[in-house]
Motif scaffolding. Structure first.
Motif, PDB file in Angstrom:
ATOM      1  N   GLY A  84       7.729  22.289   3.238  1.00 14.49           N
ATOM      2  CA  GLY A  84       6.897  21.016   2.606  1.00 14.49           C
ATOM      3  C   GLY A  84       5.717  20.587   3.311  1.00 14.49           C
ATOM      4  O   GLY A  84       5.725  20.753   4.697  1.00 14.49           O
ATOM      5  N   GLU A  85       4.984  19.983   2.474  1.00 11.92           N
ATOM      6  CA  GLU A  85       3.742  19.505   3.246  1.00 11.92           C
ATOM      7  C   GLU A  85       4.275  18.207   4.000  1.00 11.92           C
ATOM      8  O   GLU A  85       3.738  17.933   5.125  1.00 11.92           O
ATOM      9  N   PHE A  86       5.286  17.517   3.477  1.00 15.40           N
ATOM     10  CA  PHE A  86       5.830  16.280   4.628  1.00 15.40           C
ATOM     11  C   PHE A  86       7.447  16.533   4.643  1.00 15.40           C
ATOM     12  O   PHE A  86       7.938  17.358   3.899  1.00 15.40           O
ATOM     13  N   VAL A  87       7.731  16.039   5.646  1.00 12.95           N
ATOM     14  CA  VAL A  87       9.246  16.096   5.928  1.00 12.95           C
ATOM     15  C   VAL A  87       9.603  14.417   5.979  1.00 12.95           C
ATOM     16  O   VAL A  87       9.244  13.602   6.509  1.00 12.95           O
ATOM     17  N   ALA A  88      10.987  14.618   5.262  1.00 15.30           N
ATOM     18  CA  ALA A  88      11.604  13.208   5.333  1.00 15.30           C
ATOM     19  C   ALA A  88      12.987  13.348   5.801  1.00 15.30           C
ATOM     20  O   ALA A  88      13.592  14.657   5.692  1.00 15.30           O
ATOM     21  N   PHE A  89      13.440  12.435   6.644  1.00 20.51           N
ATOM     22  CA  PHE A  89      14.689  12.667   7.277  1.00 20.51           C
ATOM     23  C   PHE A  89      15.983  11.609   6.670  1.00 20.51           C
ATOM     24  O   PHE A  89      15.420  10.623   6.114  1.00 20.51           O
ATOM     25  N   LEU A  90      17.007  11.994   6.524  1.00 24.85           N
ATOM     26  CA  LEU A  90      18.264  11.394   6.096  1.00 24.85           C
ATOM     27  C   LEU A  90      19.388  11.595   6.987  1.00 24.85           C
ATOM     28  O   LEU A  90      19.897  13.003   7.179  1.00 24.85           O
ATOM     29  N   ASP A  91      20.003  10.586   7.573  1.00 21.62           N
ATOM     30  CA  ASP A  91      21.191  10.880   8.307  1.00 21.62           C
ATOM     31  C   ASP A  91      22.268  10.922   7.511  1.00 21.62           C
ATOM     32  O   ASP A  91      22.518  10.685   6.346  1.00 21.62           O
ATOM     33  N   ASP A  92      23.171  11.797   7.754  1.00 21.92           N
ATOM     34  CA  ASP A  92      24.329  12.192   6.940  1.00 21.92           C
ATOM     35  C   ASP A  92      25.284  11.010   6.123  1.00 21.92           C
ATOM     36  O   ASP A  92      25.941  11.547   5.299  1.00 21.92           O
ATOM     37  N   ASP A  93      25.290  10.055   6.998  1.00 19.73           N
ATOM     38  CA  ASP A  93      26.111   8.942   6.267  1.00 19.73           C
ATOM     39  C   ASP A  93      25.327   7.927   5.694  1.00 19.73           C
ATOM     40  O   ASP A  93      25.881   6.770   5.375  1.00 19.73           O
ATOM     41  N   ASP A  94      24.071   8.119   5.144  1.00 13.06           N
ATOM     42  CA  ASP A  94      23.185   7.177   4.510  1.00 13.06           C
ATOM     43  C   ASP A  94      22.928   7.826   3.098  1.00 13.06           C
ATOM     44  O   ASP A  94      23.255   9.112   2.601  1.00 13.06           O
ATOM     45  N   GLU A  95      22.155   7.233   2.415  1.00 14.10           N
ATOM     46  CA  GLU A  95      21.844   7.741   1.126  1.00 14.10           C
ATOM     47  C   GLU A  95      20.644   7.082   0.529  1.00 14.10           C
ATOM     48  O   GLU A  95      20.454   5.972   0.883  1.00 14.10           O
ATOM     49  N   TRP A  96      19.978   7.401  -0.363  1.00 11.50           N
ATOM     50  CA  TRP A  96      18.695   7.161  -0.810  1.00 11.50           C
ATOM     51  C   TRP A  96      18.845   6.765  -2.389  1.00 11.50           C
ATOM     52  O   TRP A  96      19.750   7.160  -3.067  1.00 11.50           O
ATOM     53  N   LEU A  97      17.987   5.783  -2.783  1.00  9.53           N
ATOM     54  CA  LEU A  97      18.069   5.535  -4.305  1.00  9.53           C
ATOM     55  C   LEU A  97      16.823   6.504  -4.915  1.00  9.53           C
ATOM     56  O   LEU A  97      16.000   6.910  -4.032  1.00  9.53           O
TER      57      LEU A  97
END
Length: 313
Positions: A84-97
């Motif tokens: 991807g053009e960008f990278v976004a990080f997410l920890d495995d015990d969190d979540e996004w709206l």
């Protein structure tokens, strides 16, 4: 599989199939559809492979590390695999709206910053309450290092960066990777080093679009940080921060890790660092004292009760 995604989402994990599945679902449910998810499994973990395979989405890729290297190494591996053009990080015990990535991409492509690091506000959910961080956006001309570190209250500072809120150009993350030997303050360290580069600036989506589950009963790699390494890190970032920010870092963030040692020597070292190389304020000194004198769990309970009374703000 998306051949040319707008965003690659990198999620490091190990032995938490239920949590990482929740995290991945929150990515696949994003309103921004042109994305890929790279889950980096930090060592052998058959249960996680099975759980993710059951999701049946061709935007999801799973790669396994040959040996355990920790979350920063897993993130760097995910960046190396990103298309991807960008990278976004997410920890495995969190979540996004659902609107999180679209809001960040729109802001990044607004054209105001050559190399934008885009974060969002987030909901912090603890076993006792919920509140939003960061409390405010940086003031015009305010050094980002001070916005991130200087406290105007007894607990969290007004500014805040957490890994699950970060989106940045893939090229920048390849040039400025996470330090793989750093166990704490990984987001702070990466942000200070990346923002020190020409053309890089911080943009903030003024809406909480991440849920950070600050579950104190669940073990985290970052709960254990060698004191010597923390002190070495503090001294190493001194050229990247103002004197005011350096004192705040020593008396708050680093002290909150070091105070568990109950070591008079470490107490004295941090006090010396703050006064000799920093410019502490009254709030820093008060916070420093309470960190060393009040047990961590009691401080967290008091923090959550005060925040709950204020309605989570």
């Amino acid at each position: 599989m998306v051949s040319s995604p707008d965003v690659t989402v990198v999620i490091p994990t190990l032995n938490r199939p239920e949590l990482v599945t929740r995290a991945v679902r929150s990515v696949l449910d994003q309103t921004l559809r042109n994305l890929e998810v790279v889950v980096v499994v930090d060592g052998p973990d058959e249960a996680t492979h099975k759980a993710l395979a059951a999701l049946g989405d061709d935007r999801l890729r799973v790669q396994e590390q040959p040996r355990r290297g920790g979350a920063p190494a897993a993130r760097n591996a995910g960046v190396r695999a990103a298309r991807g053009e960008f990278v976004a990080f997410l920890d495995d015990d969190d979540e996004w709206l659902p609107g999180k990535l679209q809001a960040q991409v729109d802001l990044a492509r607004g054209g105001k910053v050559a190399t934008p690091i885009v974060i969002t506000r987030l909901f912090v959910r603890t076993p006792r309450t919920e509140f939003v961080l960061p409390r405010r956006l940086p003031d015009p001309g305010e050094p980002i290092s001070e916005w991130l570190t200087v406290r105007k209250g007894p607990f969290h500072g007004d500014g805040f960066i957490q890994t699950s809120t970060i989106m940045a150009p893939t090229a920048l993350l390849k040039e400025v990777p996470f330090k793989e030997d750093l166990r704490r303050l990984q987001e702070m360290d990466w942000s200070l080093r990346a923002l020190d580069r020409d053309g890089v600036d911080l943009l903030i989506v003024d809406e909480p679009l991440v849920v950070w589950y600050a579950d104190e009963n669940r073990p985290r790699i970052s709960d254990d940080a060698p004191i010597r390494a923390s002190l070495a890190w503090l001294r190493g970032v001194r050229p990247l921060v103002t004197r005011r920010a350096y004192a705040a870092l020593a008396m708050t963030q680093v002290s909150s890790m070091a105070a568990q040692s109950h070591s008079p020597k470490v107490f004295g070292t941090l006090l010396y660092e703050s006064v000799r190389h920093g410019r502490p304020g009254v709030r820093d000194v008060v916070t420093f004292a309470q960190i060393w004198l009040v047990p961590t769990r009691l401080r967290r309970i008091v923090r959550d009760k005060l925040i709950a009374r204020r309605g989570g703000h």
